[in-house]
Design an enzyme around this catalytic site. Structure first.
Site, mmCIF file in Angstrom:
data_model
loop_
_atom_site.group_PDB
_atom_site.id
_atom_site.type_symbol
_atom_site.label_atom_id
_atom_site.label_comp_id
_atom_site.label_asym_id
_atom_site.label_seq_id
_atom_site.Cartn_x
_atom_site.Cartn_y
_atom_site.Cartn_z
ATOM 1 N N GLU A 1 -15.153 7.615 17.873
ATOM 2 C CA GLU A 1 -14.286 8.527 17.128
ATOM 3 C C GLU A 1 -14.399 9.972 17.605
ATOM 4 O O GLU A 1 -13.970 10.899 16.922
ATOM 5 C CB GLU A 1 -14.575 8.406 15.636
ATOM 6 C CG GLU A 1 -14.269 7.001 15.125
ATOM 7 C CD GLU A 1 -14.464 6.830 13.637
ATOM 8 O OE1 GLU A 1 -14.926 7.782 12.974
ATOM 9 O OE2 GLU A 1 -14.149 5.737 13.127
ATOM 10 N N LYS B 1 -6.790 2.752 4.312
ATOM 11 C CA LYS B 1 -6.538 2.322 5.683
ATOM 12 C C LYS B 1 -5.381 1.331 5.669
ATOM 13 O O LYS B 1 -5.489 0.254 5.073
ATOM 14 C CB LYS B 1 -7.786 1.669 6.284
ATOM 15 C CG LYS B 1 -8.955 2.624 6.491
ATOM 16 C CD LYS B 1 -10.182 1.881 6.989
ATOM 17 C CE LYS B 1 -11.330 2.818 7.319
ATOM 18 N NZ LYS B 1 -12.571 2.082 7.668
#
Length: 423
Positions: A205, A337
């Site tokens: 990330e 999500k």
């Protein structure tokens, strides 16, 4: 003229070099919506199914040609002629076609690709931004970014047990300035790590992934970076964690391998409480394992008044699971999500449930991302107030920040950057 006339899916690569699904939806008016589906590394066991080919001769079994075929050969013929202005109807049609609780027949990655692409096509047809199409006239709150600047756990090849160490530039006057503050802190941290002879390689990330003496040392490095960048920890920039505790939950205990500790649920909550006291943490995500609901209840009771306690794996953006969690006093915030549930409509339903129940919402990326910026628009559309989309490196992460900067510019004086972090 907003009816679907063509649907085309293909296999592309995500930010980890693994295949994922991309879908184009073309409307009668000539516009096209395109969407690419993300993929997670640390996943909840009750997430909607991401369909993989399991063919070892291609992409080590991670190909998505079956999901692509399900879009092109199964879903597409059934939705040609469907009006994309009826997002809920379109999504319900695909859910019914699949017929399973976890979208395992067609694949959540197939269904979500169509759902997102259709929403984007409808926005283009209406000649309005995606955030306005989804959120209507009330979409105006820019999210405070939760920037993952040190990676550990399943997101990095280092010795840190906690998966994400994040900064929140909530003292900024605008989203644009928040991004600047985060970038300055990120680059300052890089200089500090280099000076200490530590790795500045990045994880999935975009955050740094050094080997450190302890999880706490990561927090201390971040505090030092905030201060050396010219900001005040806890005043200008806060700190948040994503423990991803399911990843180190073994035989009913929590195992910190880097520190040689084995903790009970109560001992782990004690540990978090000490971190909150010493470092003024603002948010902890997945502090307990997804199956440890007793531990979740204890943590919520003890720390819920002073801390944002975010459920990710424990809720998996599923309205039915989330409803049960609310009734049992699990957490006070939910991570959102899209690919955990598999359609835009179900995602919006879960967000609405959170708002009605007094839970905060954090819109989130996945560790396997693409250049798609759908979640940036979604965060503004639903006035989430917070977004998690990685560090200040890797174009798959920075793309979302850049889109938010554009949205803030477009909103002008009508845009709001939250003064209260937990809106």
């Amino acid at each position: 003229m907003t009816e679907i006339i063509d649907v085309k899916a293909r296999e592309i690569l995500d930010s980890r070099g693994n295949p994922t699904v991309e879908v184009d939806v073309v409307l009668a008016c000539g516009v096209q919506g395109r969407a690419a589906v993300p993929s997670g590394a640390s996943t909840g066991t009750r997430e909607a199914l991401e369909m993989r080919d399991q063919d070892a001769s291609r992409f080590l079994g991670k190909g998505v040609l079956k999901a692509v075929a399900n879009v092109n050969e199964v879903i597409a013929p059934e939705i040609i002629g469907f009006d994309t202005m009826d997002q809920a109807g379109l999504d319900r049609t695909m859910i019914d076609m699949d017929g399973t609780e976890n979208k395992s027949r067609l694949g959540a990655n197939a269904i979500l690709g169509v759902s997102m692409a259709a929403a984007r096509a409808a926005a283009k047809a209406a000649e309005i931004p995606l955030y306005r199409h989804i959120g209507g006239i009330n979409a105006r709150i820019l999210p405070v970014p939760m920037m993952n600047i040190i990676n550990g756990g399943a997101h990095a090849p280092n010795n840190l047990d906690i998966q994400e160490f994040m900064i929140l530039p909530f003292g900024a006057p605008s989203l644009c300035e928040a991004v600047r503050m985060g970038a300055e802190t990120f680059h300052t941290l890089k200089k500090i790590l280099k000076k200490e002879g530590l790795s500045t390689a990045v994880g999935d990330e975009g955050g740094f992934a050094p080997n450190l003496k302890s999880n706490e040392e990561a927090i201390e490095f971040i505090i030092r970076a905030i201060e050396e960048a010219g900001y005040r920890p806890g005043k200008d920039i806060g700190i948040a964690l994503d423990a991803a505790a399911s990843e180190f939950y073994k035989n009913g205990k929590y195992v910190f391998e880097s520190e040689g500790q084995v903790l009970t649920s109560e001992e782990l909550v004690d540990y978090y409480e000490s971190l909150v006291t010493r470092y003024a943490l603002y948010s902890i995500e997945d502090g307990l394992a997804e199956q440890d609901w007793t531990g979740w209840q204890m943590m919520t009771k003890r720390l819920g008044d002073s801390l944002q306690i975010v459920g990710d794996d424990v809720f998996v953006t599923n309205p039915d699971i989330f409803r049960k969690g609310i009734s049992e006093g699990i957490g006070n915030s939910i991570l959102i999500k899209l690919n955990q549930i598999g359609t835009v409509t179900e995602t919006l339903d879960t967000i609405q449930m959170a708002k009605e129940s007094g839970y905060t919402t954090v819109i989130s990326h996945r560790s396997g991302e693409t250049e798609d910026t759908f979640i940036a628009d979604l965060a503004v559309a639903v006035n989430a107030g917070q977004i998690k989309t990685g560090s200040l490196s890797r174009s798959d992460r920075v793309a979302k920040y850049n889109q938010l900067i554009r949205i803030e510019e477009a909103l002008g004086m009508g845009g709001i950057f939250p003064e209260d972090l937990f809106v």
